[in-house]
Design a protein around this motif. Structure first.
Motif, mmCIF file in Angstrom:
data_model
loop_
_atom_site.group_PDB
_atom_site.id
_atom_site.type_symbol
_atom_site.label_atom_id
_atom_site.label_comp_id
_atom_site.label_asym_id
_atom_site.label_seq_id
_atom_site.Cartn_x
_atom_site.Cartn_y
_atom_site.Cartn_z
ATOM 1 N N ALA A 10 0.810 -1.218 0.000
ATOM 2 C CA ALA A 10 0.000 0.000 0.000
ATOM 3 C C ALA A 10 0.843 1.269 0.000
ATOM 4 C CB ALA A 10 -0.927 0.001 1.213
ATOM 5 N N LEU A 11 2.165 1.138 0.152
ATOM 6 C CA LEU A 11 3.038 2.310 0.167
ATOM 7 C C LEU A 11 3.712 2.549 -1.181
ATOM 8 C CD1 LEU A 11 4.665 1.879 3.679
ATOM 9 C CD2 LEU A 11 2.779 3.369 3.028
ATOM 10 N N LEU A 12 4.128 1.488 -1.836
ATOM 11 C CA LEU A 12 4.719 1.586 -3.173
ATOM 12 C C LEU A 12 3.769 0.873 -4.130
ATOM 13 C CD1 LEU A 12 8.425 0.738 -2.293
ATOM 14 C CD2 LEU A 12 7.453 2.988 -2.751
ATOM 15 N N LEU A 13 2.884 1.623 -4.712
ATOM 16 C CA LEU A 13 1.847 1.043 -5.557
ATOM 17 C C LEU A 13 2.450 0.433 -6.817
ATOM 18 C CD1 LEU A 13 -0.831 3.844 -5.170
ATOM 19 C CD2 LEU A 13 -0.576 1.735 -3.838
ATOM 20 N N ILE A 14 2.079 -0.783 -7.092
ATOM 21 C CA ILE A 14 2.654 -1.533 -8.205
ATOM 22 C C ILE A 14 2.411 -0.834 -9.545
ATOM 23 C CG2 ILE A 14 0.670 -3.067 -8.572
ATOM 24 C CD1 ILE A 14 2.767 -5.349 -8.905
ATOM 25 N N ALA A 15 1.238 -0.238 -9.721
ATOM 26 C CA ALA A 15 0.894 0.401 -10.998
ATOM 27 C C ALA A 15 1.716 1.648 -11.289
ATOM 28 C CB ALA A 15 -0.594 0.751 -11.032
ATOM 29 N N VAL A 16 2.231 2.302 -10.253
ATOM 30 C CA VAL A 16 2.993 3.534 -10.475
ATOM 31 C C VAL A 16 4.481 3.366 -10.155
ATOM 32 C CG1 VAL A 16 1.012 5.053 -10.142
ATOM 33 C CG2 VAL A 16 2.448 4.464 -8.191
ATOM 34 N N GLN A 17 4.883 2.177 -9.774
ATOM 35 C CA GLN A 17 6.298 1.928 -9.479
ATOM 36 C C GLN A 17 6.851 0.868 -10.428
ATOM 37 O OE1 GLN A 17 8.188 3.609 -7.299
ATOM 38 N NE2 GLN A 17 6.487 4.888 -6.690
ATOM 39 N N SER A 18 6.700 -0.383 -10.061
ATOM 40 C CA SER A 18 7.332 -1.468 -10.812
ATOM 41 C C SER A 18 6.750 -1.681 -12.196
ATOM 42 C CB SER A 18 7.275 -2.760 -9.997
ATOM 43 O OG SER A 18 8.041 -2.617 -8.818
ATOM 44 N N ASP A 19 5.432 -1.500 -12.361
ATOM 45 C CA ASP A 19 4.856 -1.632 -13.703
ATOM 46 C C ASP A 19 5.461 -0.597 -14.649
ATOM 47 O OD1 ASP A 19 3.238 -3.684 -12.795
ATOM 48 O OD2 ASP A 19 1.379 -2.529 -12.852
ATOM 49 N N VAL A 20 5.617 0.630 -14.163
ATOM 50 C CA VAL A 20 6.207 1.705 -14.972
ATOM 51 C C VAL A 20 7.668 1.379 -15.292
ATOM 52 C CG1 VAL A 20 6.852 4.148 -14.992
ATOM 53 C CG2 VAL A 20 4.625 3.455 -14.101
ATOM 54 N N HIS A 21 8.390 0.901 -14.302
ATOM 55 C CA HIS A 21 9.796 0.539 -14.491
ATOM 56 C C HIS A 21 9.930 -0.549 -15.559
ATOM 57 C CE1 HIS A 21 13.970 0.021 -13.384
ATOM 58 N NE2 HIS A 21 13.766 -1.250 -13.146
#
Length: 101
Positions: A10-21
Motif C-alpha cells: 500500500a506504500l509503493l503502488l505496483i501500478a505507479v512503481q514497478s509496472d512503470v519501471h
C-alpha cells in the motif's frame, strides 16, 4: 536485473512503481535483460504476516529464490523463468512453518 514487487503493497503502488519501471525497460528494448515478478500475497513489510498467515507471505523466501536465479543467470548462463506472478509457495515461510527453506 530482477524486480520483485508485492502487489498488496500500500506504500509503493505496483501500478505507479514497478509496472512503470518494467514498461520503461521494455520501451528501451532491454526486456531480455530483465525479469519482473509479482509476489502473490506480498505486502510492503513483513510486520503483519503472523496476524494474517493465510493471506500474507514473508518476502525472505522470495528474495532467496530471486537471488539464486540472478546468480545462475549472471554466472552460469542459466535463464530465469519468464516474468509474471509468482504464486504463494508452501515452503520457506519462517513465521508460519519455522523453516527458512
Amino acid at each position: 536485473m530482477i524486480t520483485l514487487h508485492r502487489p498488496l503493497d500500500a506504500l509503493l503502488l505496483i501500478a505507479v512503481q514497478s509496472d512503470v519501471h518494467a514498461r520503461t525497460i521494455a520501451e528501451e528494448g532491454r526486456s531480455g535483460l530483465h525479469r519482473y515478478y509479482r509476489i502473490e500475497g506480498g505486502t510492503h513489510g513483513d510486520s503483519r504476516n503472523d496476524t494474517f498467515p493465510d493471506r500474507l507471505l514473508p518476502v525472505l523466501p522470495c528474495y532467496r529464490t530471486a537471488f539464486t536465479a540472478l546468480t545462475a543467470w549472471g554466472e552460469r548462463g542459466g535463464v530465469p523463468p519468464p516474468s509474471g506472478t509468482v504464486p504463494r509457495p508452501g515452503y520457506g515461510d519462517p513465521v508460519n512453518t519455522g523453516s527458512l527453506t
